[in-house]
Each structure stands twice: as C-alpha cells, then as structure tokens.
Write a protein that holds these residues in place. Structure first.
Motif, PDB file in Angstrom:
ATOM      1  N   LEU A 100      -5.277   5.288 -12.463  1.00  0.00           N
ATOM      2  CA  LEU A 100      -6.366   6.230 -12.189  1.00  0.00           C
ATOM      3  C   LEU A 100      -7.671   5.634 -12.746  1.00  0.00           C
ATOM      4  CD1 LEU A 100      -7.491   8.947 -11.268  1.00  0.00           C
ATOM      5  CD2 LEU A 100      -6.695   9.950 -13.409  1.00  0.00           C
ATOM      6  N   GLN A 101      -7.614   5.121 -13.969  1.00  0.00           N
ATOM      7  CA  GLN A 101      -8.822   4.535 -14.582  1.00  0.00           C
ATOM      8  C   GLN A 101      -9.256   3.272 -13.858  1.00  0.00           C
ATOM      9  OE1 GLN A 101     -10.784   6.176 -16.387  1.00  0.00           O
ATOM     10  NE2 GLN A 101      -9.189   7.752 -16.371  1.00  0.00           N
ATOM     11  N   LYS A 102      -8.297   2.408 -13.543  1.00  0.00           N
ATOM     12  CA  LYS A 102      -8.603   1.144 -12.871  1.00  0.00           C
ATOM     13  C   LYS A 102      -9.227   1.409 -11.496  1.00  0.00           C
ATOM     14  CE  LYS A 102      -8.466  -3.268 -12.082  1.00  0.00           C
ATOM     15  NZ  LYS A 102      -9.666  -3.999 -12.511  1.00  0.00           N
ATOM     16  N   GLY A 103      -8.603   2.348 -10.752  1.00  0.00           N
ATOM     17  CA  GLY A 103      -9.122   2.677  -9.421  1.00  0.00           C
ATOM     18  C   GLY A 103     -10.560   3.192  -9.509  1.00  0.00           C
ATOM     19  N   LEU A 104     -10.828   4.059 -10.496  1.00  0.00           N
ATOM     20  CA  LEU A 104     -12.188   4.617 -10.622  1.00  0.00           C
ATOM     21  C   LEU A 104     -13.188   3.550 -11.067  1.00  0.00           C
ATOM     22  CD1 LEU A 104     -11.380   8.159 -12.092  1.00  0.00           C
ATOM     23  CD2 LEU A 104     -12.143   7.586  -9.768  1.00  0.00           C
ATOM     24  N   THR A 105     -12.731   2.594 -11.871  1.00  0.00           N
ATOM     25  CA  THR A 105     -13.613   1.477 -12.243  1.00  0.00           C
ATOM     26  C   THR A 105     -14.015   0.692 -10.987  1.00  0.00           C
ATOM     27  OG1 THR A 105     -12.587   1.305 -14.404  1.00  0.00           O
ATOM     28  CG2 THR A 105     -13.725  -0.655 -13.626  1.00  0.00           C
ATOM     29  N   GLU A 106     -13.072   0.501 -10.085  1.00  0.00           N
ATOM     30  CA  GLU A 106     -13.373  -0.210  -8.838  1.00  0.00           C
ATOM     31  C   GLU A 106     -14.317   0.614  -7.950  1.00  0.00           C
ATOM     32  OE1 GLU A 106     -12.318  -3.477  -8.046  1.00  0.00           O
ATOM     33  OE2 GLU A 106     -11.799  -3.396 -10.171  1.00  0.00           O
ATOM     34  N   VAL A 107     -14.089   1.942  -7.917  1.00  0.00           N
ATOM     35  CA  VAL A 107     -14.977   2.827  -7.143  1.00  0.00           C
ATOM     36  C   VAL A 107     -16.423   2.681  -7.633  1.00  0.00           C
ATOM     37  CG1 VAL A 107     -15.577   5.283  -6.803  1.00  0.00           C
ATOM     38  CG2 VAL A 107     -13.201   4.529  -6.537  1.00  0.00           C
ATOM     39  N   ASN A 145       0.847  -1.207   0.000  1.00  0.00           N
ATOM     40  CA  ASN A 145       0.000   0.000   0.000  1.00  0.00           C
ATOM     41  C   ASN A 145       0.879   1.251   0.000  1.00  0.00           C
ATOM     42  OD1 ASN A 145      -2.734  -0.694  -0.137  1.00  0.00           O
ATOM     43  ND2 ASN A 145      -2.884  -1.093   2.055  1.00  0.00           N
ATOM     44  N   ASP A 146       1.961   1.221   0.793  1.00  0.00           N
ATOM     45  CA  ASP A 146       2.864   2.381   0.855  1.00  0.00           C
ATOM     46  C   ASP A 146       3.582   2.591  -0.478  1.00  0.00           C
ATOM     47  OD1 ASP A 146       2.157   2.845   3.424  1.00  0.00           O
ATOM     48  OD2 ASP A 146       3.974   2.029   4.338  1.00  0.00           O
ATOM     49  N   MET A 147       4.043   1.471  -1.079  1.00  0.00           N
ATOM     50  CA  MET A 147       4.728   1.589  -2.370  1.00  0.00           C
ATOM     51  C   MET A 147       3.773   2.157  -3.421  1.00  0.00           C
ATOM     52  SD  MET A 147       6.762  -2.032  -2.392  1.00  0.00           S
ATOM     53  CE  MET A 147       7.147  -2.035  -4.127  1.00  0.00           C
ATOM     54  N   TYR A 148       2.543   1.633  -3.403  1.00  0.00           N
ATOM     55  CA  TYR A 148       1.533   2.066  -4.376  1.00  0.00           C
ATOM     56  C   TYR A 148       1.282   3.576  -4.216  1.00  0.00           C
ATOM     57  CZ  TYR A 148      -2.796   2.054  -7.093  1.00  0.00           C
ATOM     58  OH  TYR A 148      -3.773   2.307  -8.034  1.00  0.00           O
ATOM     59  N   ARG A 149       1.074   4.002  -2.982  1.00  0.00           N
ATOM     60  CA  ARG A 149       0.753   5.418  -2.729  1.00  0.00           C
ATOM     61  C   ARG A 149       1.924   6.317  -3.131  1.00  0.00           C
ATOM     62  NH1 ARG A 149      -3.008   7.855   0.777  1.00  0.00           N
ATOM     63  NH2 ARG A 149      -3.570   5.869   1.714  1.00  0.00           N
ATOM     64  N   SER A 150       3.162   5.859  -2.855  1.00  0.00           N
ATOM     65  CA  SER A 150       4.266   6.762  -3.236  1.00  0.00           C
ATOM     66  C   SER A 150       4.495   6.752  -4.741  1.00  0.00           C
ATOM     67  CB  SER A 150       5.553   6.519  -2.429  1.00  0.00           C
ATOM     68  OG  SER A 150       5.891   5.185  -2.455  1.00  0.00           O
ATOM     69  N   LYS A 151       4.158   5.654  -5.431  1.00  0.00           N
ATOM     70  CA  LYS A 151       4.318   5.670  -6.892  1.00  0.00           C
ATOM     71  C   LYS A 151       3.228   6.510  -7.576  1.00  0.00           C
ATOM     72  CE  LYS A 151       4.621   2.930 -11.093  1.00  0.00           C
ATOM     73  NZ  LYS A 151       4.710   1.637 -11.762  1.00  0.00           N
ATOM     74  N   PHE A 152       1.971   6.348  -7.119  1.00  0.00           N
ATOM     75  CA  PHE A 152       0.850   6.965  -7.866  1.00  0.00           C
ATOM     76  C   PHE A 152       0.289   8.249  -7.245  1.00  0.00           C
ATOM     77  CE2 PHE A 152       0.562   2.331  -8.933  1.00  0.00           C
ATOM     78  CZ  PHE A 152       0.975   2.457 -10.250  1.00  0.00           C
ATOM     79  N   GLY A 153       0.512   8.441  -5.943  1.00  0.00           N
ATOM     80  CA  GLY A 153      -0.011   9.652  -5.300  1.00  0.00           C
ATOM     81  C   GLY A 153      -1.443   9.519  -4.820  1.00  0.00           C
ATOM     82  N   PHE A 154      -1.985   8.299  -4.875  1.00  0.00           N
ATOM     83  CA  PHE A 154      -3.315   8.020  -4.312  1.00  0.00           C
ATOM     84  C   PHE A 154      -3.309   6.560  -3.855  1.00  0.00           C
ATOM     85  CE2 PHE A 154      -3.594   8.148  -9.037  1.00  0.00           C
ATOM     86  CZ  PHE A 154      -3.768   6.795  -9.307  1.00  0.00           C
ATOM     87  N   PRO A 155      -4.282   6.177  -3.008  1.00  0.00           N
ATOM     88  CA  PRO A 155      -4.244   4.809  -2.478  1.00  0.00           C
ATOM     89  C   PRO A 155      -4.734   3.758  -3.479  1.00  0.00           C
ATOM     90  CG  PRO A 155      -6.123   5.987  -1.565  1.00  0.00           C
ATOM     91  CD  PRO A 155      -5.362   6.977  -2.410  1.00  0.00           C
ATOM     92  N   PHE A 156      -4.307   2.541  -3.260  1.00  0.00           N
ATOM     93  CA  PHE A 156      -4.794   1.396  -4.032  1.00  0.00           C
ATOM     94  C   PHE A 156      -6.265   1.170  -3.674  1.00  0.00           C
ATOM     95  CE2 PHE A 156      -5.549  -3.283  -3.857  1.00  0.00           C
ATOM     96  CZ  PHE A 156      -5.421  -3.575  -5.213  1.00  0.00           C
ATOM     97  N   VAL A 157      -7.127   1.145  -4.696  1.00  0.00           N
ATOM     98  CA  VAL A 157      -8.554   0.922  -4.449  1.00  0.00           C
ATOM     99  C   VAL A 157      -9.034  -0.270  -5.267  1.00  0.00           C
ATOM    100  CG1 VAL A 157     -10.890   1.894  -4.662  1.00  0.00           C
ATOM    101  CG2 VAL A 157      -9.010   3.354  -3.892  1.00  0.00           C
ATOM    102  N   ILE A 158      -9.744  -1.165  -4.576  1.00  0.00           N
ATOM    103  CA  ILE A 158     -10.321  -2.343  -5.237  1.00  0.00           C
ATOM    104  C   ILE A 158     -11.645  -2.645  -4.534  1.00  0.00           C
ATOM    105  CG2 ILE A 158      -9.134  -4.009  -3.718  1.00  0.00           C
ATOM    106  CD1 ILE A 158      -8.755  -5.792  -6.241  1.00  0.00           C
ATOM    107  N   CYS A 159     -12.593  -3.189  -5.285  1.00  0.00           N
ATOM    108  CA  CYS A 159     -13.900  -3.522  -4.701  1.00  0.00           C
ATOM    109  C   CYS A 159     -13.729  -4.762  -3.808  1.00  0.00           C
ATOM    110  CB  CYS A 159     -14.913  -3.775  -5.817  1.00  0.00           C
ATOM    111  SG  CYS A 159     -16.534  -4.268  -5.196  1.00  0.00           S
ATOM    112  N   ALA A 160     -13.657  -4.524  -2.501  1.00  0.00           N
ATOM    113  CA  ALA A 160     -13.318  -5.605  -1.565  1.00  0.00           C
ATOM    114  C   ALA A 160     -14.397  -6.690  -1.533  1.00  0.00           C
ATOM    115  CB  ALA A 160     -13.091  -5.015  -0.173  1.00  0.00           C
ATOM    116  N   ARG A 161     -15.632  -6.329  -1.771  1.00  0.00           N
ATOM    117  CA  ARG A 161     -16.685  -7.351  -1.714  1.00  0.00           C
ATOM    118  C   ARG A 161     -16.617  -8.319  -2.886  1.00  0.00           C
ATOM    119  NH1 ARG A 161     -22.648  -5.498  -0.227  1.00  0.00           N
ATOM    120  NH2 ARG A 161     -22.107  -3.366  -0.785  1.00  0.00           N
ATOM    121  N   LYS A 162     -15.912  -7.935  -3.947  1.00  0.00           N
ATOM    122  CA  LYS A 162     -15.812  -8.809  -5.121  1.00  0.00           C
ATOM    123  C   LYS A 162     -14.469  -9.539  -5.149  1.00  0.00           C
ATOM    124  CE  LYS A 162     -19.623  -8.609  -7.217  1.00  0.00           C
ATOM    125  NZ  LYS A 162     -20.327  -9.822  -7.609  1.00  0.00           N
ATOM    126  N   ASN A 163     -13.635  -9.344  -4.137  1.00  0.00           N
ATOM    127  CA  ASN A 163     -12.302  -9.946  -4.149  1.00  0.00           C
ATOM    128  C   ASN A 163     -11.912 -10.391  -2.748  1.00  0.00           C
ATOM    129  OD1 ASN A 163     -11.164  -9.243  -7.017  1.00  0.00           O
ATOM    130  ND2 ASN A 163     -12.133  -7.366  -6.286  1.00  0.00           N
TER     131      ASN A 163
END
Ligand SMILES: NC(=O)N[C@H]1NC(=O)NC1=O
Length: 182
Positions: A154-161, A115-133
């Motif tokens: 950015l697109q993948k995260g918003l698709t999960e949102v 999560n920390d690596m993801y946030r420092s690479k992209f500038g936002f948190p890793f988001v995934i639909c937890a109920r589907k995974n």
C-alpha cells in the motif's frame, strides 16, 4: 522539460477558479479528481513543488481504505483498458514511454499473470511510475514486490502514485529543472 507557452505559470494557477483548476489538474492522480479538489483551498502555491506537496499531504492523511481506493483507480499496466483503447491520455503516454506497447507475446503473458496474482494477493493493482521504469525493470519489480506484505505494498504503491503525479504536474506547470526531486 523546457518551459513552453502552454505550461501554466504559478500566477496563472493561483488565479484559477475551482472549475478551471479541476479541468487542468483533475487527473494528476489517475481518475481521482478529489485529490486536486481538496488542495485548491491551499492557493497560492509558490511553485509546482508546493502544489505537489499539498497533494501528497492529502494522500498521506487518508485512511488505508482511501489509499487503496487511489490504487484501484489505476489501470493495469498493459492490461485490458490498454488493449481496448480505454486509457486516459496520460496513462497511455506513460505506458508507451516504458515500452509496454511493444511487449513480446511472452512478456505480455507474464505481465498479465503477475498482475492477476498481485491483485488477488493485495486487493488492488500493481502500480509503478512507468515513465521512470522500462519494461524489464517493471517486470522484475512486479515479481519482487509480490513477496511484500499488504501494508508495504500500500505504501509502495502510493509512493509511485506520488511520482506519477509529480511528472504529470511537470507536464502542466512552468518549472526550472526540478525533476531531480524524484
Ligand atoms: N498500474 C500502473 O502502474 N499504472 C500506471 N503507472 C503509470 O505510470 N501510469 C499509470 O496509469
């Protein structure tokens, strides 16, 4: 989910004043009541699918900074907000459903590091639909998605949102077996 008397009917939604609408739908996108606020003007909604589509359209026309802002409003999976009991009730249920409240110490450490690596690479948190995974798929998905570009994430995260939003809407509105839309 089977219809229950607590679920709103489309007719009830279409009769809601703005305050009630925000009260009910304000967190279908985590901490972003603006998304519900923006679509109230599009009543009447024929069914939950139309309400979801209007919210998705609003999200899709945001500039990249707006989309990033939506992602930043999400808590890390099994992160600090979770351990401090500060999650919204929706996020808490979703993270539990994915098994994230039962991580081993090693899994918790891996997830926190990635999560920390993801946030420092992209500038936002890793988001995934937890109920589907479930937790294994989430860990693997995070590992894989770390290799993507910022634009792709950015697109993948918003698709999960949008998936999270749809499942939250199904918990609130009467519907007839349309979960397969995801
Ligand atoms: N970071 C992240 O994915 N958070 C979320 N996912 C989900 O299903 N609910 C959340 O709060």
């Amino acid at each position: 989910m089977a219809p229950s008397s607590k679920l709103k009917t489309p007719a009830q939604i279409n009769n809601m004043d703005y305050e009630e609408f925000i009260d009910v739908f304000g967190n279908v996108i985590e901490h972003c009541s603006l998304c519900a606020a923006a679509v109230w003007r599009y009543r009447p909604f024929k069914d939950v699918k139309y309400l979801h589509e209007e919210i998705c359209k609003f999200v899709d026309q945001l500039p990249p900074a707006g989309g990033e802002g939506i992602l930043r409003s999400h808590p890390d999976l099994a992160g600090r907000a979770a351990s401090e009991g500060l999650l919204t009730k929706e996020s808490n249920q979703e993270q539990r459903a994915a098994g994230l409240s039962d991580l081993t110490q090693e899994e918790r450490k891996q997830l926190a590091q990635m999560n920390d690596m993801y946030r420092s690479k992209f500038g936002f948190p890793f988001v995934i639909c937890a109920r589907k995974n479930k937790k294994d798929v989430i860990l693997e998905g995070l590992r894989t998605r770390l290799n993507n570009s910022q634009e792709a994430e950015l697109q993948k995260g918003l698709t999960e949102v949008k998936k999270i939003c749809y499942l939250r809407l199904l918990d609130l509105v009467e519907h007839d077996g349309i979960e397969s839309r995801l």
